[in-house]
Design a protein around this motif. Structure first.
Motif, short mmCIF file in Angstrom:
data_model
loop_
_atom_site.label_atom_id
_atom_site.label_comp_id
_atom_site.label_asym_id
_atom_site.label_seq_id
_atom_site.Cartn_x
_atom_site.Cartn_y
_atom_site.Cartn_z
N VAL A 5 0.88 -1.17 0.00
CA VAL A 5 0.00 0.00 0.00
C VAL A 5 0.92 1.22 0.00
O VAL A 5 1.68 1.43 0.95
N LEU A 6 0.85 2.01 -1.07
CA LEU A 6 1.75 3.14 -1.25
C LEU A 6 1.00 4.46 -1.19
O LEU A 6 -0.17 4.54 -1.60
N ALA A 7 1.66 5.50 -0.73
CA ALA A 7 1.08 6.84 -0.72
C ALA A 7 1.03 7.36 -2.15
O ALA A 7 1.96 7.16 -2.93
N GLU A 8 -0.07 8.02 -2.48
CA GLU A 8 -0.21 8.60 -3.81
C GLU A 8 0.16 10.07 -3.84
O GLU A 8 0.32 10.64 -4.92
N ILE A 9 0.28 10.69 -2.65
CA ILE A 9 0.54 12.13 -2.56
C ILE A 9 1.48 12.43 -1.40
O ILE A 9 1.69 11.59 -0.52
N VAL A 10 2.00 13.64 -1.39
CA VAL A 10 2.75 14.14 -0.23
C VAL A 10 1.72 14.47 0.83
O VAL A 10 0.72 15.15 0.55
N ALA A 11 1.92 13.99 2.06
CA ALA A 11 0.91 14.18 3.10
C ALA A 11 1.50 13.98 4.48
O ALA A 11 2.64 13.54 4.64
N THR A 12 0.68 14.28 5.48
CA THR A 12 0.98 13.99 6.88
C THR A 12 0.03 12.89 7.32
O THR A 12 -1.16 12.92 7.01
N VAL A 13 0.56 11.91 8.05
CA VAL A 13 -0.28 10.83 8.58
C VAL A 13 -1.03 11.38 9.80
O VAL A 13 -0.42 11.79 10.77
N LEU A 14 -2.37 11.40 9.71
CA LEU A 14 -3.19 11.85 10.83
C LEU A 14 -3.45 10.72 11.82
O LEU A 14 -3.35 10.92 13.03
N GLU A 15 -3.80 9.54 11.28
CA GLU A 15 -4.17 8.43 12.15
C GLU A 15 -3.93 7.11 11.43
O GLU A 15 -4.23 6.98 10.25
N VAL A 16 -3.38 6.16 12.16
CA VAL A 16 -3.21 4.79 11.65
C VAL A 16 -4.30 3.95 12.29
O VAL A 16 -4.39 3.86 13.51
N LEU A 17 -5.15 3.34 11.47
CA LEU A 17 -6.33 2.64 11.96
C LEU A 17 -6.15 1.13 12.05
O LEU A 17 -7.07 0.43 12.50
N VAL A 18 -5.02 0.61 11.58
CA VAL A 18 -4.77 -0.84 11.62
C VAL A 18 -3.42 -1.12 12.27
O VAL A 18 -2.57 -0.24 12.36
N ARG A 19 -3.28 -2.37 12.72
CA ARG A 19 -2.01 -2.83 13.28
C ARG A 19 -1.62 -4.13 12.59
O ARG A 19 -2.47 -4.80 11.98
N GLU A 20 -0.36 -4.50 12.72
CA GLU A 20 0.08 -5.78 12.17
C GLU A 20 -0.78 -6.89 12.75
O GLU A 20 -1.07 -6.91 13.95
N GLY A 21 -1.21 -7.80 11.88
CA GLY A 21 -2.04 -8.92 12.30
C GLY A 21 -3.53 -8.68 12.14
O GLY A 21 -4.32 -9.62 12.22
N ASP A 22 -3.93 -7.42 11.88
CA ASP A 22 -5.36 -7.13 11.71
C ASP A 22 -5.86 -7.65 10.36
O ASP A 22 -5.21 -7.45 9.33
N PRO A 23 -7.04 -8.29 10.35
CA PRO A 23 -7.66 -8.66 9.07
C PRO A 23 -8.33 -7.43 8.46
O PRO A 23 -8.86 -6.59 9.20
N VAL A 24 -8.28 -7.30 7.15
CA VAL A 24 -8.95 -6.20 6.46
C VAL A 24 -9.69 -6.73 5.24
O VAL A 24 -9.33 -7.75 4.67
N ASN A 25 -10.74 -6.01 4.89
CA ASN A 25 -11.51 -6.31 3.68
C ASN A 25 -11.26 -5.22 2.66
O ASN A 25 -10.86 -4.10 3.00
N THR A 26 -11.51 -5.52 1.41
CA THR A 26 -11.38 -4.53 0.35
C THR A 26 -12.25 -3.33 0.71
O THR A 26 -13.40 -3.47 1.09
N GLY A 27 -11.66 -2.13 0.65
CA GLY A 27 -12.38 -0.90 0.95
C GLY A 27 -12.25 -0.41 2.37
O GLY A 27 -12.67 0.70 2.68
N ASP A 28 -11.66 -1.23 3.27
CA ASP A 28 -11.45 -0.78 4.65
C ASP A 28 -10.44 0.36 4.67
O ASP A 28 -9.47 0.35 3.91
N THR A 29 -10.64 1.33 5.56
CA THR A 29 -9.69 2.43 5.71
C THR A 29 -8.53 1.97 6.59
O THR A 29 -8.73 1.48 7.68
N LEU A 30 -7.32 2.13 6.07
CA LEU A 30 -6.10 1.72 6.77
C LEU A 30 -5.49 2.89 7.53
O LEU A 30 -5.06 2.74 8.67
N VAL A 31 -5.44 4.04 6.87
CA VAL A 31 -4.74 5.21 7.39
C VAL A 31 -5.50 6.46 6.93
O VAL A 31 -6.08 6.46 5.84
N LEU A 32 -5.50 7.50 7.76
CA LEU A 32 -6.02 8.80 7.34
C LEU A 32 -4.83 9.73 7.13
O LEU A 32 -3.97 9.86 8.00
#
Length: 71
Positions: A5-32
């Motif tokens: 999962v790569l950044a598409e723009i220059v930005a500041t990370v506001l919040e990380v919503l997942v941790r290693e080991g977390d299951p995710v589905n397509t469309g889930d928000t990982l980071v803001l």
């Protein structure tokens, strides 16, 4: 097969919503991200398990920066 999962723009990370080991589905928000005073969600493009998170809240990232890996 691992999906980077790569950044598409220059930005500041506001919040990380997942941790290693977390299951995710397509469309889930990982980071803001914040760029130009807009909040931008980074979404999972595949379902799987987060195997690595490479950012933390407050990080300044560039386009192409590795955010996370989903396997």
């Amino acid at each position: 097969m691992a999906e980077d999962v790569l950044a598409e723009i220059v930005a500041t990370v506001l919040e990380v919503l997942v941790r290693e080991g977390d299951p995710v589905n397509t469309g889930d928000t990982l980071v803001l991200l914040e760029s130009m005073k807009m909040e931008i969600p980074v979404l999972a493009e595949v379902a799987g398990t987060v195997t690595a998170v490479h950012v933390a809240a407050g990080d300044q990232i560039q386009a192409g920066h590795l955010i996370a890996v989903i396997d």
